[in-house]
Design a protein around this motif. Structure first.
Motif, PDB file in Angstrom:
ATOM      1  N   GLY A  66       0.825  -1.206   0.000  1.00 44.91           N
ATOM      2  CA  GLY A  66       0.000   0.000   0.000  1.00 44.91           C
ATOM      3  C   GLY A  66       0.862   1.259   0.000  1.00 44.91           C
ATOM      4  O   GLY A  66       0.675   2.163  -0.823  1.00 44.91           O
ATOM      5  N   GLU A  85       9.649   2.878   7.021  1.00 47.23           N
ATOM      6  CA  GLU A  85       9.334   1.462   7.228  1.00 47.23           C
ATOM      7  C   GLU A  85      10.027   0.964   8.497  1.00 47.23           C
ATOM      8  O   GLU A  85      11.232   1.109   8.656  1.00 47.23           O
ATOM      9  CB  GLU A  85       9.768   0.632   6.007  1.00 47.23           C
ATOM     10  CG  GLU A  85       9.754  -0.873   6.208  1.00 47.23           C
ATOM     11  CD  GLU A  85       8.421  -1.442   6.704  1.00 47.23           C
ATOM     12  OE1 GLU A  85       7.368  -1.090   6.155  1.00 47.23           O
ATOM     13  OE2 GLU A  85       8.440  -2.248   7.672  1.00 47.23           O
ATOM     14  N   SER A  93       3.698  -7.544   4.257  1.00 49.27           N
ATOM     15  CA  SER A  93       3.241  -8.939   4.213  1.00 49.27           C
ATOM     16  C   SER A  93       3.426  -9.545   2.821  1.00 49.27           C
ATOM     17  O   SER A  93       3.207 -10.735   2.637  1.00 49.27           O
ATOM     18  CB  SER A  93       1.789  -9.053   4.661  1.00 49.27           C
ATOM     19  OG  SER A  93       0.997  -8.123   3.978  1.00 49.27           O
ATOM     20  N   SER A 108       0.939 -15.391   0.861  1.00 49.72           N
ATOM     21  CA  SER A 108       0.746 -16.397  -0.175  1.00 49.72           C
ATOM     22  C   SER A 108       1.395 -15.930  -1.474  1.00 49.72           C
ATOM     23  O   SER A 108       1.841 -14.795  -1.599  1.00 49.72           O
ATOM     24  CB  SER A 108      -0.742 -16.686  -0.373  1.00 49.72           C
ATOM     25  OG  SER A 108      -1.173 -16.169  -1.595  1.00 49.72           O
ATOM     26  N   ARG A 500       1.141  -5.562  12.799  1.00 52.50           N
ATOM     27  CA  ARG A 500      -0.305  -5.527  12.609  1.00 52.50           C
ATOM     28  C   ARG A 500      -0.932  -5.962  13.924  1.00 52.50           C
ATOM     29  O   ARG A 500      -0.647  -7.059  14.404  1.00 52.50           O
ATOM     30  CB  ARG A 500      -0.710  -6.517  11.507  1.00 52.50           C
ATOM     31  CG  ARG A 500      -0.133  -6.150  10.173  1.00 52.50           C
ATOM     32  CD  ARG A 500      -0.586  -7.136   9.101  1.00 52.50           C
ATOM     33  NE  ARG A 500      -0.740  -6.417   7.877  1.00 52.50           N
ATOM     34  CZ  ARG A 500      -1.885  -5.887   7.465  1.00 52.50           C
ATOM     35  NH1 ARG A 500      -2.990  -6.084   8.122  1.00 52.50           N
ATOM     36  NH2 ARG A 500      -1.919  -5.204   6.361  1.00 52.50           N
ATOM     37  N   ASP A 534      -4.984  -2.384   3.441  1.00 51.95           N
ATOM     38  CA  ASP A 534      -6.159  -3.257   3.478  1.00 51.95           C
ATOM     39  C   ASP A 534      -7.235  -2.819   4.460  1.00 51.95           C
ATOM     40  O   ASP A 534      -8.294  -3.431   4.507  1.00 51.95           O
ATOM     41  CB  ASP A 534      -5.757  -4.716   3.679  1.00 51.95           C
ATOM     42  CG  ASP A 534      -4.968  -4.933   4.936  1.00 51.95           C
ATOM     43  OD1 ASP A 534      -5.043  -4.098   5.836  1.00 51.95           O
ATOM     44  OD2 ASP A 534      -4.254  -5.949   4.996  1.00 51.95           O
TER      45      ASP A 534
HETATM   46  N1  LIG Z   1      -2.328 -12.388  -2.800  1.00 49.80           N
HETATM   47  C1  LIG Z   1      -1.504 -12.816  -1.894  1.00 49.80           C
HETATM   48  O1  LIG Z   1      -1.109 -13.909  -1.999  1.00 49.80           O
HETATM   49  C2  LIG Z   1      -1.000 -11.944  -0.770  1.00 49.80           C
HETATM   50  C3  LIG Z   1       0.250 -12.151  -0.203  1.00 49.80           C
HETATM   51  C4  LIG Z   1       0.694 -11.305   0.813  1.00 49.80           C
HETATM   52  C5  LIG Z   1      -0.100 -10.265   1.236  1.00 49.80           C
HETATM   53  N2  LIG Z   1      -1.298 -10.084   0.688  1.00 49.80           N
HETATM   54  C6  LIG Z   1      -2.161  -8.973   1.051  1.00 49.80           C
HETATM   55  O2  LIG Z   1      -1.470  -7.758   1.210  1.00 49.80           O
HETATM   56  C7  LIG Z   1      -2.222  -6.965   2.097  1.00 49.80           C
HETATM   57  C8  LIG Z   1      -1.358  -6.062   2.942  1.00 49.80           C
HETATM   58  O3  LIG Z   1      -0.887  -4.925   2.293  1.00 49.80           O
HETATM   59  P1  LIG Z   1      -0.701  -3.566   3.080  1.00 49.80           P
HETATM   60  O4  LIG Z   1       0.208  -2.724   2.270  1.00 49.80           O
HETATM   61  O5  LIG Z   1      -2.023  -3.005   3.454  1.00 49.80           O
HETATM   62  O6  LIG Z   1      -0.055  -3.932   4.500  1.00 49.80           O
HETATM   63  P2  LIG Z   1       1.347  -4.579   4.923  1.00 49.80           P
HETATM   64  O7  LIG Z   1       1.162  -5.119   6.309  1.00 49.80           O
HETATM   65  O8  LIG Z   1       1.858  -5.496   3.921  1.00 49.80           O
HETATM   66  O9  LIG Z   1       2.330  -3.328   4.989  1.00 49.80           O
HETATM   67  C9  LIG Z   1       2.319  -2.420   6.062  1.00 49.80           C
HETATM   68  C10 LIG Z   1       3.745  -1.998   6.315  1.00 49.80           C
HETATM   69  O10 LIG Z   1       3.743  -0.970   7.278  1.00 49.80           O
HETATM   70  C11 LIG Z   1       4.806  -1.172   8.173  1.00 49.80           C
HETATM   71  N3  LIG Z   1       4.460  -0.513   9.447  1.00 49.80           N
HETATM   72  C12 LIG Z   1       3.394  -0.794  10.249  1.00 49.80           C
HETATM   73  N4  LIG Z   1       3.425   0.001  11.338  1.00 49.80           N
HETATM   74  C13 LIG Z   1       4.510   0.797  11.211  1.00 49.80           C
HETATM   75  C14 LIG Z   1       5.065   1.824  12.013  1.00 49.80           C
HETATM   76  N5  LIG Z   1       4.514   2.184  13.180  1.00 49.80           N
HETATM   77  N6  LIG Z   1       6.195   2.448  11.583  1.00 49.80           N
HETATM   78  C15 LIG Z   1       6.768   2.113  10.392  1.00 49.80           C
HETATM   79  N7  LIG Z   1       6.289   1.115   9.599  1.00 49.80           N
HETATM   80  C16 LIG Z   1       5.170   0.480  10.004  1.00 49.80           C
HETATM   81  C17 LIG Z   1       4.917  -2.663   8.309  1.00 49.80           C
HETATM   82  O11 LIG Z   1       6.197  -3.059   8.758  1.00 49.80           O
HETATM   83  C18 LIG Z   1       4.625  -3.118   6.866  1.00 49.80           C
HETATM   84  O12 LIG Z   1       5.795  -3.196   6.105  1.00 49.80           O
HETATM   85  C19 LIG Z   1      -2.965  -7.953   2.979  1.00 49.80           C
HETATM   86  O13 LIG Z   1      -4.288  -7.594   3.079  1.00 49.80           O
HETATM   87  C20 LIG Z   1      -2.877  -9.271   2.294  1.00 49.80           C
HETATM   88  O14 LIG Z   1      -4.150  -9.747   1.956  1.00 49.80           O
HETATM   89  C21 LIG Z   1      -1.763 -10.915  -0.309  1.00 49.80           C
END
Ligand SMILES: NC(=O)c1ccc[n+]([C@@H]2O[C@H](COP(=O)([O-])OP(=O)(O)OC[C@H]3O[C@@H](n4cnc5c(N)ncnc54)[C@H](O)[C@@H]3O)[C@@H](O)[C@H]2O)c1
Ligand SMILES: CC(C)=CCC/C(C)=C/C=C/C(C)=C/C=C/C(C)=C/C=C/C=C(C)/C=C/C=C(C)/C=C/C=C(\C)CCC=C(C)C
Length: 584
Positions: A66, A85, A93, A108, A500, A534
């Motif tokens: 994201g 980060e 994730s 996954s 998370r 998400d």
């Molecule tokens: N299709 C698949 O196979 C597959 C595989 C993996 C993930 N996913 C999806 O990816 C989605 C996640 O993506 P996203 O980008 O929303 O979240 P994410 O959890 O992947 O990324 C959030 C990031 O923010 C960082 N973070 C959190 N708190 C922090 C803080 N206080 N200071 C600094 N950094 C911080 C975390 O370390 C992480 O790197 C999930 O919903 C999952 O469904 C899908």
């Protein structure tokens, strides 16, 4: 056999520091171990600082998909951006990690959005924004379901979701011949959604000028989508199909990506997932899923942005602003080490709970956030096993993704559905020669792992992992004896390494939702603060999160005056949208 039980996400291991370093894009990289391919992987020699004496256009908390995709879109338009980060590598994730010659995906390995046509190939598009492209391998199936036995299916219901739509429909119709018409109509409705999405330029639904333009240029597509915004997949499925076993099949088709049944799953997301798998297909990035985050981070830096690691955001700094609604505005981010990064806009890629409760304060929750917490709850986390096996145990297996469920009653309970990804069937270089990766995971709640002493916790991990291995033996006999490496993660691991709360993968509705209507978008009730990832529209999934990033970047650019908008109309529209969301 060597079985270890460590957290599933950790800094790159010692073995990698011995490999010659390459200089690339001003950063240090190593060649992937055990592979001839030139995959650059970040070393521990990571960037941990960026200027704090400037005001950025955007300060982004979190370098998951994201945060990175938002940053990529912003820097491509010339905005100044810093991504903060907490961990040591990009991707969150969707990152990967290395152990003993294996490259394991954290989550996954099922990747949507890598197609080369239409508008919904969002991963391809966000990489392109920063001049990157990753070669991929097409997956012949999205997933193979191994579902419970019944009188009709004494050996269990097995369905492969083939890449070619007609092949999949033929297979499902063969299992349920009396539902031929209903199957065609239900999946036909999904195509109606997808074809509407796939002609729109995907940007912020919170920006009126863009939305009106889309309505004028593609009225049928927009009206289709508008009419489906409050609709759930279960209602559409029951309109066309009656067989209870088939309806359960539709439930699990939804569950594997939404973690709720079809009645709770928005029809628009359903159309997106059920068709993109045939249109753009499921494609695996060569070198592993973590390559996406690595390439994005490199591209962001090449475009003048900053990605700072070991940057633990603790507080969103607010300041009085007479112009802002509520009299306060988010103006910066304070890290645990005391540094403050100031920005015209602040974007959080952390979950809503981690953003508002942890970085602003539970006593300062805006009304809209209180409403959100009544309507949505945290989805479960996962218990996961990353396993290395001797290749021969998989026989002539060709399908990367499998889903196992032995009892329909357990579909929505913890440890019910067992997911399996075997990415080395698509990219063998991810494992040492003669070996494969089996990544098996199952939904689980943090409560099942709280309050344990270390020994008890370790024993519980091993016990559950053994049980899951036994279930896998139903498909691949001899698997346990073929294991050469095993690493186990629990919801506690997800909480710790992905930051998370409770290890959750985002919100799920706590009551039957009106489709997507009540999902929050990118703006928040705090001026200057945006959310991405998400816990914003449209929810979980890498491609979904990248859509949320496209919307976020567009909304932020409009607010910064870098994208055209109609300010007065835009403001009124924003309020109307929020009112509809809060009432839904
Ligand atoms: N299709 C698949 O196979 C597959 C595989 C993996 C993930 N996913 C999806 O990816 C989605 C996640 O993506 P996203 O980008 O929303 O979240 P994410 O959890 O992947 O990324 C959030 C990031 O923010 C960082 N973070 C959190 N708190 C922090 C803080 N206080 N200071 C600094 N950094 C911080 C975390 O370390 C992480 O790197 C999930 O919903 C999952 O469904 C899908
Ligand atoms: C007024 C208004 C607001 C409006 C108007 C109308 C319109 C125009 C509308 C529009 C809309 C739109 C554009 C929408 C969009 C949407 C989207 C894009 C969506 C997307 C979605 C996606 C998704 C959900 C995805 C997901 C995925 C996932 C989660 C995946 C995952 C996977 C897994 C985990 C599984 C695994 C398995 C195995 C291993 C077996």
């Amino acid at each position: 056999m060597r079985i270890t039980s460590k957290p599933s996400v950790r800094p790159l291991g010692r073995a990698y520091s011995a490999i010659p370093l390459q200089q690339q894009a001003g950063r240090r990289y190593v060649k992937a171990w055990g592979s001839k391919a030139p995959y650059p992987l970040l070393t521990r020699d990571i960037i941990t600082d960026a200027p704090t004496d400037v005001e950025y256009d955007a300060v982004i908390i979190g370098g998951g998909m994201g945060g990175l995709a938002t940053a990529a879109k912003l820097v491509s338009k010339g905005a100044s951006v810093v991504v903060l980060e907490k961990y040591l590598i990009p991707g969150g994730s969707a990152a990967h990690f290395k152990r003993e010659g294996y490259t394991f995906d954290v989550g996954s390995s099922m990747m949507f959005g890598f197609g080369d046509k239409g508008t919904t190939n969002l991963i391809t598009k966000c990489l392109e924004a920063v001049g990157k492209k990753i070669p991929t391998v097409p997956d012949p199936t999205q997933v193979v379901y191994h579902l419970p036995k019944s009188s009709r299916f004494p050996k269990g219901l097995e369905v492969a979701v083939w890449r070619k739509y007609e092949d999949f429909i033929a297979e499902l119709t063969e299992r349920f011949p009396h539902e031929r018409e209903g199957i065609a109509k239900f999946y036909g409705e999904c195509w109606r959604v997808f074809n509407s999405l796939n002609v729109l330029e995907l940007k912020s639904l919170e920006e009126i000028r863009y939305l009106m333009n889309e309505f004028v240029q593609k009225p049928v597509a927009c009206l289709n989508l508008a009419s489906l915004l409050p609709v759930n997949a279960g209602d559409v499925a029951r309109r066309y199909m009656k067989d209870p076993e088939l309806l359960k099949y539709i439930d699990i088709e939804c569950f594997i990506w939404s973690t709720v049944n079809a009645d709770m799953t928005p029809m628009i997301s359903c159309g997106m997932v059920f068709c993109d798998r045939h249109f753009g297909g499921i494609n695996y990035p060569i070198g592993g899923v973590g390559r996406i985050g690595e390439e994005l981070a490199t591209g962001i830096v090449e475009h003048g942005g900053h990605v700072v690691y070991k940057a633990n955001a603790k507080e969103i700094v607010m300041e009085a602003d007479a112009q802002a609604e509520g009299g306060q505005r988010a103006v910066g981010v304070r890290l645990a080490d005391g540094r403050v990064f100031r920005g015209k806009t602040i974007i959080s890629n952390a979950t809503r709970w981690d953003t508002f409760e942890a970085m602003i304060g539970p006593d300062k929750l805006p009304e809209s956030e209180k409403l959100f917490r009544q309507r949505y709850k945290k989805s479960p986390s996962f218990f996961s096993m990353h396993i290395g096996v001797k290749a021969e145990v998989l026989g002539d297996e060709k399908d990367c993704h499998h889903v196992l469920l032995e009892d329909w009653a357990k579909m929505e309970t913890a440890r019910g559905v067992l997911f399996v990804s075997m990415p080395t069937l698509l990219d063998p270089a991810l494992a040492p020669p003669g070996h494969h990766i089996v990544h098996a995971f199952t939904p689980d709640w943090i409560d099942n792992w709280q309050g344990m002493e270390t020994d008890e916790y370790e024993a519980a991990k091993e016990k559950l992992a053994d049980e899951l291995c036994e279930r896998l033996e139903a498909l691949w006999p001899g698997l346990r004896a073929a294991i050469t490496f095993r690493e186990i993660g629990t919801p506690r691991t997800h909480r710790r390494y992905l930051n998370r709360v409770d290890g959750t993968y985002g919100p799920i509705p706590s009551r039957r939702p009106l489709g997507m209507l009540s999902m929050p978008m990118n703006t928040t009730d705090i001026p200057g603060l945006y959310c991405v990832g998400d816990s914003t529209f449209p929810g979980q999934g890498v491609n979904a999160v990248v859509f949320s990033a496209f919307g976020c970047a567009h909304r932020v650019l409009a607010d910064l005056g870098r994208e055209p908008t109609w300010p007065l109309l835009d403001k009124g529209y924003g309020k109307l949208l929020a009112a509809v969301r809060n009432a839904a």
